[in-house]
Design a protein around this motif. Structure first.
Motif, short mmCIF file in Angstrom:
data_model
loop_
_atom_site.label_atom_id
_atom_site.label_comp_id
_atom_site.label_asym_id
_atom_site.label_seq_id
_atom_site.Cartn_x
_atom_site.Cartn_y
_atom_site.Cartn_z
N LEU A 15 -5.60 -4.85 -7.97
CA LEU A 15 -4.21 -4.53 -8.33
C LEU A 15 -3.61 -3.44 -7.46
O LEU A 15 -2.39 -3.29 -7.40
CB LEU A 15 -4.16 -4.08 -9.81
N VAL A 18 -0.03 -3.15 -5.47
CA VAL A 18 1.04 -3.75 -6.29
C VAL A 18 1.27 -2.90 -7.54
O VAL A 18 2.40 -2.75 -8.02
CB VAL A 18 0.67 -5.19 -6.68
N TYR A 19 0.18 -2.30 -8.05
CA TYR A 19 0.24 -1.42 -9.23
C TYR A 19 -0.39 -0.08 -8.91
O TYR A 19 -1.40 -0.02 -8.19
CB TYR A 19 -0.53 -2.04 -10.42
N VAL A 27 -2.33 -4.86 -16.95
CA VAL A 27 -2.75 -6.22 -16.61
C VAL A 27 -4.16 -6.49 -17.14
O VAL A 27 -4.43 -7.54 -17.73
CB VAL A 27 -2.72 -6.43 -15.08
N HIS A 118 4.54 -9.39 -15.83
CA HIS A 118 3.47 -9.01 -14.90
C HIS A 118 2.99 -10.21 -14.08
O HIS A 118 2.58 -10.05 -12.92
CB HIS A 118 2.30 -8.39 -15.68
N ARG A 121 5.32 -10.38 -11.28
CA ARG A 121 5.07 -9.26 -10.36
C ARG A 121 3.83 -9.51 -9.51
O ARG A 121 3.83 -9.24 -8.30
CB ARG A 121 4.92 -7.98 -11.16
N MET A 122 2.78 -10.04 -10.11
CA MET A 122 1.56 -10.34 -9.35
C MET A 122 1.81 -11.48 -8.36
O MET A 122 1.24 -11.47 -7.25
CB MET A 122 0.43 -10.68 -10.31
N ARG A 123 2.61 -12.44 -8.76
CA ARG A 123 2.93 -13.54 -7.84
C ARG A 123 3.63 -13.01 -6.61
O ARG A 123 3.26 -13.33 -5.46
CB ARG A 123 3.80 -14.59 -8.53
N ILE A 127 -1.17 -11.32 -5.35
CA ILE A 127 -2.51 -11.07 -5.90
C ILE A 127 -2.81 -11.93 -7.12
O ILE A 127 -3.89 -11.82 -7.70
CB ILE A 127 -2.68 -9.58 -6.28
N LEU A 128 -1.90 -12.79 -7.51
CA LEU A 128 -2.08 -13.54 -8.75
C LEU A 128 -3.32 -14.42 -8.70
O LEU A 128 -4.11 -14.47 -9.65
CB LEU A 128 -0.84 -14.39 -9.04
N ILE A 131 -6.52 -12.40 -9.17
CA ILE A 131 -6.67 -11.92 -10.55
C ILE A 131 -7.10 -13.06 -11.47
O ILE A 131 -8.02 -12.91 -12.28
CB ILE A 131 -5.34 -11.31 -11.05
#
Length: 659
Positions: A15, A18-19, A27, A118, A121-123, A127-128, A131
């Motif tokens: 993460l 991105v986070y 997440v 979220h 946001r990950m997309r 990084i989706l 994860i």
């Protein structure tokens, strides 16, 4: 288990970027729950899908699923899994979103964690897929990770989340070793729970993620496989509530029994009573912002929850205690009363003097014979605090031998050092220590670490001792200068001059002084109000034990000695002092005997103002287990100082040699 904890939190590395690290839990926590629910559903996924397709009625659908699966009360209307979502390529975000939204309505964890946002946001952060793959590969099936271990995993993840964000993790959950001991104590006196197919209810008004309820359920099942424990809880924080509710669903409990809201302002189980109550209310919680609601309920007396009193607004722990007591099953009910276990810091034991709200609440608990035992835990037991912590056990239907008694158990020396600290948690209560506490509790005998008291051993009368005011009066230049500086006397025209010209000398009687001075001021046309007259003699007077007693000039106390406020003192007289009966009826005789023995010999002219007498209640736990440690010998201290001095001199020589 340790590897699983590391594997799950390792997702934080993915993460990153991105986070921020302190947002990784946003997440990790919901995705862990998603994977757990998926693993619970896996053995029955096809059959449950058929039931969902055939039965449109939600209530009947859940009943059929529960019956078929042996307890699972939730489902998903899609055919997705994390594996199929990962394999869907460009449609991954849409399919994951559809999967999350396809859970039955009782699964509201994802909305409370804002998981749909979220996912997007990950997309966007690219990084989706990673994860989804990482959680797809975790085995969180009940066979691999039973409920108890899942609770430990949740506990670890919450700790990591709150440690990374510098939040107060102790507000959210309690270490398992502390819960285990409290649950052991809670069930220790309930023989009925061991009999047949007993049904018991347990309630946590500050449920957090449900750790206490889970341990209690596991404990009862170990005691009696045929017993059923119905779990209830209320939680203020939406994320913790959502996790708890999801965990209850995964275990086959009724999710409707976990509710979201502020327990102190809105009891969402207003008509319910329970066999057990467990709680770890937040320490020192400020309730100023809800004071209006709490005070309104307090005014209802015991028809509300806070009739015993109100603690200071800086600490609401005793509000939670009162709430818990009102939720206990009545002593005369078919189930035979209730027990409660609450984790508290030291403040509820002794904060607040006689007559305060805190003292009144303690008095109510003691006079109603509700406190059964208090156990002092080792320091450094909790994740976010090293302060002293206590387990309180309440029972509204005590066994005969415990009636009218309170047991104090000192377990402060029973903590085992942990190999690795977790925040402030450096010690734990291991199985041997827990067994030692339970043995002392069961034996109910006095020892170095266990004390048995009568309820009224913690009660005392606070008396107010007055001594008469004695003053001399004189209009010296020094005293007159004080009058000139006085805020209400300094502006009186001609007063200072008139005082300087008053040649009465030193007076040892206030009435004589005021009479003579009044004539003198009157002859100069200076008239003072009653308030100014009082301020004048207070400014010109000095304490003098050889002076006459100042007496009230008028009113109901006319002629009686006037008390000297700075000499006023209070004395606390324990119930049962010097062999007197330990009861409220012995008040007058006990106070009189104490006064004659302890006060009069030192102050012949003292008296008691009985209008100010109050009953106070305090449990000075540390005092009863105090161990005297003699000071070190002076020779040893001198030797240590000399050794330190030589070490310092040696370091200084090295510095000099290096120049």
């Amino acid at each position: 288990m340790v590897d699983l904890q590391k594997d799950v939190w390792a997702v934080a590395d993915t993460l990153r970027g991105v986070y921020a690290r302190n947002k990784a839990g946003d997440v990790i926590l919901p995705m862990t729950i998603l994977r757990r629910l998926e693993c619970v559903m896996a053995p029955h996924r096809a059959q449950v899908a058929a039931i969902v397709a055939q039965q449109p009625n939600e209530t009947l659908r859940v009943k059929m699923i529960k019956s078929f699966t042996g307890g699972v009360k939730f489902y998903n209307t899609t055919t997705h899994t994390l594996a199929t979502v990962y394999d869907s390529g460009d449609d991954m975000a849409d399919n994951l979103l559809e999967y999350v939204r396809g859970f039955s309505k009782d699964i509201d964890v994802f909305a409370n964690f804002h998981l749909p946002q979220h996912i997007e946001r990950m997309r966007k952060g690219g990084i989706l897929a990673t994860i989804v793959r990482q959680f797809r590969d975790l085995d969180l099936s009940p066979e691999t990770v039973p409920n108890s271990k899942m609770g430990e995993l949740f506990e670890h993840l919450i700790y990591m989340d709150f440690e990374s964000s510098n939040a107060e993790s102790g507000d959210h959950y309690t270490p398992r070793d502390a819960i285990n001991l409290l649950v052991d104590l809670l069930f220790a006196e309930d023989d009925n729970a061991l009999a047949g197919d007993a049904i018991r209810s347990i309630y946590d008004p500050t449920v957090g993620t449900g750790g206490m309820l889970s341990v209690a359920e596991e404990h009862l099942q170990r005691m009696n496989l045929d017993a059923e424990l119905l779990l209830y809880g209320q939680e203020l924080r939406s994320e913790s509530y959502a996790m708890c509710r999801s965990d209850m669903l995964a275990k086959g409990q009724n999710p409707q029994n976990i509710v979201l809201g502020n327990t102190l302002t809105n009891d969402l189980f207003p008509d319910d009573k329970f066999n057990y109550i467990l709680s770890n209310p937040p320490y020192g919680v400020d309730w100023k912002n809800i004071a209006e609601d709490v005070e309104k309920e307090h005014k209802k007396g015991f028809s509300g929850r806070f009739g015993a009193g109100l603690p200071p607004t800086s600490d609401g722990a005793l509000l939670f205690v009162q709430h818990a007591i009102t939720k206990m099953n009545p002593a005369d009910s078919q189930d035979g009363g209730a027990r409660a276990g609450i984790v508290l810091n030291g403040s509820p034991l002794f904060s607040g003097g006689a007559g305060s709200g805190s003292s009144s609440i303690r008095g109510w608990l003691l006079e109603k014979d509700l406190i059964e035992a208090i156990v002092a835990l080792p320091n450094d037991m909790f994740y976010n605090t090293g302060i002293p912590t206590y387990l309180w056990v309440f029972d509204n239907k005590k066994r005969t031998e415990r009636k009218g008694k309170v047991q104090l158990i000192d377990a402060t020396d029973l903590g085992a050092k942990m190999r690795k600290s977790l925040g402030s948690k450096r010690v734990e209560i291991d199985e041997a220590a827990r067994e030692r506490v339970l043995q002392q509790y069961a034996a109910m005998e006095s020892s170095d670490t266990s004390k048995i008291f009568d309820n009224l051993d913690f009660a005392s009368w606070q008396i107010t001792v007055e001594r008469p005011m004695r003053r001399n009066f004189e209009t010296t230049p020094e005293r007159v200068s004080l009058v000139s500086e006085h805020k209400s006397l300094g502006d009186v025209d001609g007063l200072s001059g008139a005082l300087i010209s008053f040649n009465g000398g030193k007076y040892l009687n206030r009435e004589k002084f005021l009479a003579d001075l009044g004539k003198h001021l009157g002859s100069r046309g200076i008239n003072l109000t009653s308030a100014q007259r009082k301020a004048l003699w207070q400014t010109l007077g000095e304490r003098d034990d050889s002076a006459d007693i100042c007496r009230f000039p008028s009113g109901k106390n006319k002629g009686e000695p006037e008390p000297d406020i700075p000499l006023r003192d209070t004395e606390n007289i324990p119930f049962g002092w010097d062999g007197n009966p330990k009861s409220h009826d012995a008040k007058e005789a006990t106070i009189k005997a104490y006064f004659e023995a302890e006060v009069k010999p030192h102050f012949k002219d003292a008296w008691i103002d009985y209008t100010k007498t109050k009953v106070g209640y305090e449990i000075p736990f540390p005092l009863h287990f105090y161990k005297y440690v003699p000071p070190r010998a002076l020779a040893d201290i001198d030797a240590d100082l000399d050794e330190s001095l030589q070490e310092i001199l040696g370091l200084l020589r090295k510095v000099e040699e290096g120049k």
